[in-house]
Design a protein around this motif. Sequence first.
Motif, PDB file in Angstrom:
ATOM      1  N   PRO A 146       0.812  -1.225   0.000  1.00 36.59           N
ATOM      2  CA  PRO A 146       0.000   0.000   0.000  1.00 36.59           C
ATOM      3  C   PRO A 146       0.846   1.276   0.000  1.00 36.59           C
ATOM      4  O   PRO A 146       0.422   2.294  -0.550  1.00 36.59           O
ATOM      5  CB  PRO A 146      -0.820  -0.115   1.291  1.00 36.59           C
ATOM      6  CG  PRO A 146      -0.872  -1.574   1.575  1.00 36.59           C
ATOM      7  CD  PRO A 146       0.448  -2.112   1.106  1.00 36.59           C
ATOM      8  N   GLN A 147       2.031   1.222   0.606  1.00 40.39           N
ATOM      9  CA  GLN A 147       2.883   2.403   0.632  1.00 40.39           C
ATOM     10  C   GLN A 147       3.442   2.720  -0.752  1.00 40.39           C
ATOM     11  O   GLN A 147       3.744   3.876  -1.043  1.00 40.39           O
ATOM     12  CB  GLN A 147       4.008   2.229   1.656  1.00 40.39           C
ATOM     13  CG  GLN A 147       3.492   2.292   3.074  1.00 40.39           C
ATOM     14  CD  GLN A 147       4.569   2.098   4.125  1.00 40.39           C
ATOM     15  OE1 GLN A 147       4.427   1.269   4.989  1.00 40.39           O
ATOM     16  NE2 GLN A 147       5.629   2.856   4.048  1.00 40.39           N
ATOM     17  N   VAL A 148       3.556   1.736  -1.624  1.00 42.10           N
ATOM     18  CA  VAL A 148       3.977   1.979  -3.008  1.00 42.10           C
ATOM     19  C   VAL A 148       2.995   2.946  -3.671  1.00 42.10           C
ATOM     20  O   VAL A 148       3.381   3.806  -4.470  1.00 42.10           O
ATOM     21  CB  VAL A 148       4.076   0.648  -3.797  1.00 42.10           C
ATOM     22  CG1 VAL A 148       4.273   0.897  -5.286  1.00 42.10           C
ATOM     23  CG2 VAL A 148       5.212  -0.217  -3.245  1.00 42.10           C
ATOM     24  N   ALA A 149       1.726   2.813  -3.309  1.00 38.16           N
ATOM     25  CA  ALA A 149       0.686   3.662  -3.909  1.00 38.16           C
ATOM     26  C   ALA A 149       0.933   5.143  -3.654  1.00 38.16           C
ATOM     27  O   ALA A 149       0.558   5.985  -4.478  1.00 38.16           O
ATOM     28  CB  ALA A 149      -0.688   3.255  -3.381  1.00 38.16           C
ATOM     29  N   TYR A 150       1.571   5.513  -2.522  1.00 40.30           N
ATOM     30  CA  TYR A 150       1.853   6.920  -2.242  1.00 40.30           C
ATOM     31  C   TYR A 150       2.617   7.553  -3.395  1.00 40.30           C
ATOM     32  O   TYR A 150       2.342   8.681  -3.808  1.00 40.30           O
ATOM     33  CB  TYR A 150       2.743   7.085  -0.998  1.00 40.30           C
ATOM     34  CG  TYR A 150       2.270   6.542   0.313  1.00 40.30           C
ATOM     35  CD1 TYR A 150       0.944   6.237   0.568  1.00 40.30           C
ATOM     36  CD2 TYR A 150       3.186   6.343   1.337  1.00 40.30           C
ATOM     37  CE1 TYR A 150       0.548   5.750   1.797  1.00 40.30           C
ATOM     38  CE2 TYR A 150       2.801   5.866   2.572  1.00 40.30           C
ATOM     39  CZ  TYR A 150       1.477   5.569   2.796  1.00 40.30           C
ATOM     40  OH  TYR A 150       1.082   5.099   4.017  1.00 40.30           O
ATOM     41  N   TYR A 151       3.604   6.823  -3.865  1.00 40.42           N
ATOM     42  CA  TYR A 151       4.492   7.358  -4.895  1.00 40.42           C
ATOM     43  C   TYR A 151       3.779   7.502  -6.233  1.00 40.42           C
ATOM     44  O   TYR A 151       3.922   8.528  -6.917  1.00 40.42           O
ATOM     45  CB  TYR A 151       5.733   6.477  -5.017  1.00 40.42           C
ATOM     46  CG  TYR A 151       6.574   6.542  -3.766  1.00 40.42           C
ATOM     47  CD1 TYR A 151       7.508   7.550  -3.600  1.00 40.42           C
ATOM     48  CD2 TYR A 151       6.398   5.633  -2.726  1.00 40.42           C
ATOM     49  CE1 TYR A 151       8.264   7.647  -2.439  1.00 40.42           C
ATOM     50  CE2 TYR A 151       7.142   5.718  -1.566  1.00 40.42           C
ATOM     51  CZ  TYR A 151       8.074   6.728  -1.428  1.00 40.42           C
ATOM     52  OH  TYR A 151       8.811   6.824  -0.271  1.00 40.42           O
ATOM     53  N   PHE A 152       2.995   6.518  -6.622  1.00 40.19           N
ATOM     54  CA  PHE A 152       2.250   6.607  -7.881  1.00 40.19           C
ATOM     55  C   PHE A 152       1.198   7.713  -7.810  1.00 40.19           C
ATOM     56  O   PHE A 152       0.998   8.461  -8.769  1.00 40.19           O
ATOM     57  CB  PHE A 152       1.606   5.261  -8.230  1.00 40.19           C
ATOM     58  CG  PHE A 152       2.596   4.274  -8.763  1.00 40.19           C
ATOM     59  CD1 PHE A 152       3.159   4.425 -10.023  1.00 40.19           C
ATOM     60  CD2 PHE A 152       2.985   3.185  -7.998  1.00 40.19           C
ATOM     61  CE1 PHE A 152       4.078   3.518 -10.516  1.00 40.19           C
ATOM     62  CE2 PHE A 152       3.904   2.269  -8.477  1.00 40.19           C
ATOM     63  CZ  PHE A 152       4.448   2.432  -9.743  1.00 40.19           C
ATOM     64  N   TYR A 153       0.538   7.817  -6.664  1.00 39.72           N
ATOM     65  CA  TYR A 153      -0.487   8.853  -6.509  1.00 39.72           C
ATOM     66  C   TYR A 153       0.145  10.242  -6.615  1.00 39.72           C
ATOM     67  O   TYR A 153      -0.372  11.123  -7.314  1.00 39.72           O
ATOM     68  CB  TYR A 153      -1.202   8.700  -5.165  1.00 39.72           C
ATOM     69  CG  TYR A 153      -2.211   9.801  -4.914  1.00 39.72           C
ATOM     70  CD1 TYR A 153      -3.468   9.762  -5.507  1.00 39.72           C
ATOM     71  CD2 TYR A 153      -1.888  10.889  -4.103  1.00 39.72           C
ATOM     72  CE1 TYR A 153      -4.390  10.772  -5.294  1.00 39.72           C
ATOM     73  CE2 TYR A 153      -2.799  11.909  -3.883  1.00 39.72           C
ATOM     74  CZ  TYR A 153      -4.049  11.847  -4.486  1.00 39.72           C
ATOM     75  OH  TYR A 153      -4.944  12.864  -4.289  1.00 39.72           O
ATOM     76  N   ASN A 178      12.955   5.864   8.055  1.00 41.30           N
ATOM     77  CA  ASN A 178      11.764   5.303   7.423  1.00 41.30           C
ATOM     78  C   ASN A 178      12.153   4.343   6.307  1.00 41.30           C
ATOM     79  O   ASN A 178      11.788   4.523   5.142  1.00 41.30           O
ATOM     80  CB  ASN A 178      10.865   6.418   6.886  1.00 41.30           C
ATOM     81  CG  ASN A 178      10.246   7.212   8.013  1.00 41.30           C
ATOM     82  OD1 ASN A 178       9.625   6.645   8.892  1.00 41.30           O
ATOM     83  ND2 ASN A 178      10.448   8.506   7.992  1.00 41.30           N
ATOM     84  N   PHE A 179      12.878   3.294   6.660  1.00 37.04           N
ATOM     85  CA  PHE A 179      13.362   2.353   5.661  1.00 37.04           C
ATOM     86  C   PHE A 179      12.225   1.738   4.862  1.00 37.04           C
ATOM     87  O   PHE A 179      12.314   1.590   3.646  1.00 37.04           O
ATOM     88  CB  PHE A 179      14.202   1.245   6.298  1.00 37.04           C
ATOM     89  CG  PHE A 179      14.624   0.205   5.293  1.00 37.04           C
ATOM     90  CD1 PHE A 179      15.658   0.471   4.409  1.00 37.04           C
ATOM     91  CD2 PHE A 179      13.973  -1.016   5.210  1.00 37.04           C
ATOM     92  CE1 PHE A 179      16.029  -0.472   3.461  1.00 37.04           C
ATOM     93  CE2 PHE A 179      14.340  -1.959   4.270  1.00 37.04           C
ATOM     94  CZ  PHE A 179      15.372  -1.692   3.388  1.00 37.04           C
ATOM     95  N   GLY A 180      11.124   1.377   5.518  1.00 32.92           N
ATOM     96  CA  GLY A 180       9.998   0.775   4.813  1.00 32.92           C
ATOM     97  C   GLY A 180       9.444   1.704   3.755  1.00 32.92           C
ATOM     98  O   GLY A 180       9.093   1.276   2.652  1.00 32.92           O
ATOM     99  N   ASP A 181       9.366   2.989   4.064  1.00 36.95           N
ATOM    100  CA  ASP A 181       8.860   3.962   3.098  1.00 36.95           C
ATOM    101  C   ASP A 181       9.835   4.115   1.933  1.00 36.95           C
ATOM    102  O   ASP A 181       9.426   4.204   0.768  1.00 36.95           O
ATOM    103  CB  ASP A 181       8.624   5.301   3.791  1.00 36.95           C
ATOM    104  CG  ASP A 181       7.704   6.209   3.000  1.00 36.95           C
ATOM    105  OD1 ASP A 181       6.894   5.706   2.201  1.00 36.95           O
ATOM    106  OD2 ASP A 181       7.786   7.430   3.174  1.00 36.95           O
ATOM    107  N   ILE A 182      11.117   4.127   2.223  1.00 34.14           N
ATOM    108  CA  ILE A 182      12.122   4.199   1.161  1.00 34.14           C
ATOM    109  C   ILE A 182      12.053   2.952   0.288  1.00 34.14           C
ATOM    110  O   ILE A 182      12.118   3.022  -0.944  1.00 34.14           O
ATOM    111  CB  ILE A 182      13.538   4.366   1.762  1.00 34.14           C
ATOM    112  CG1 ILE A 182      13.657   5.733   2.453  1.00 34.14           C
ATOM    113  CG2 ILE A 182      14.614   4.208   0.695  1.00 34.14           C
ATOM    114  CD1 ILE A 182      14.891   5.883   3.303  1.00 34.14           C
ATOM    115  N   LEU A 183      11.897   1.794   0.919  1.00 35.54           N
ATOM    116  CA  LEU A 183      11.799   0.542   0.166  1.00 35.54           C
ATOM    117  C   LEU A 183      10.566   0.551  -0.726  1.00 35.54           C
ATOM    118  O   LEU A 183      10.619   0.121  -1.890  1.00 35.54           O
ATOM    119  CB  LEU A 183      11.769  -0.647   1.119  1.00 35.54           C
ATOM    120  CG  LEU A 183      11.752  -2.030   0.483  1.00 35.54           C
ATOM    121  CD1 LEU A 183      12.970  -2.241  -0.419  1.00 35.54           C
ATOM    122  CD2 LEU A 183      11.698  -3.106   1.566  1.00 35.54           C
TER     123      LEU A 183
END
Length: 195
Positions: A146-153, A178-183
């Motif tokens: 779901p965090q991948v969606a932040y970047y596409f949005y 925020n390693f998970g967010d970077i990943l």
Amino acid sequence: MTENKAGNDYMELFHGPTLAFKDLALQLLPQLMTKAVKIQQVDNQIMILTATSGDTGTASMRGFSDVAGTQVIVFYPEGGVSPVQLKQMLSQQGSNLQVIAVKGNFDQAQSMVKEIFNDQSFNQQLHEQGTQFSSANSMNIGRLIPQVAYYFYTYAQMVKRDEIESGTSINFAVPTGNFGDILAGYYAKKIRTTN
């Protein structure tokens, strides 16, 4: 997403129920997990162990509150979370939620969770009693997707506002820790470049 006077865009990821950027992912993760359990016909109860410095604990507890077939245990460093986050964790309603203070810092709390995950004998005993471990930390792909969606949005919003043309490369700055967010951002980049 907002723009400041310098023309930089900021993703506003604090509009969820606990004001944490992890809210979107941790509101969706319980739904993904319960669906996966049904599809895979898993009969075990899922025990979610999570270490937090604040955000993950409050967001995961809110997301999993009273979700059938789950138990959530959050480990946090005593004195190492903000007063607001501590109050959120301690006051979150849910019959399946537990919070444990750990003497030490976040890394020590995370190490304790990893030790529990890696204890094969204990894992086997739990499995025999119908329970298996999972996590709400970024080691769980269900939280990262779901965090991948932040970047596409964000990218789509910039195109929509004519700030960039589709296909233009942009840079994202992510706060440290925020390693998970970077990943998730790295996964978004890999998805974009392979299509």
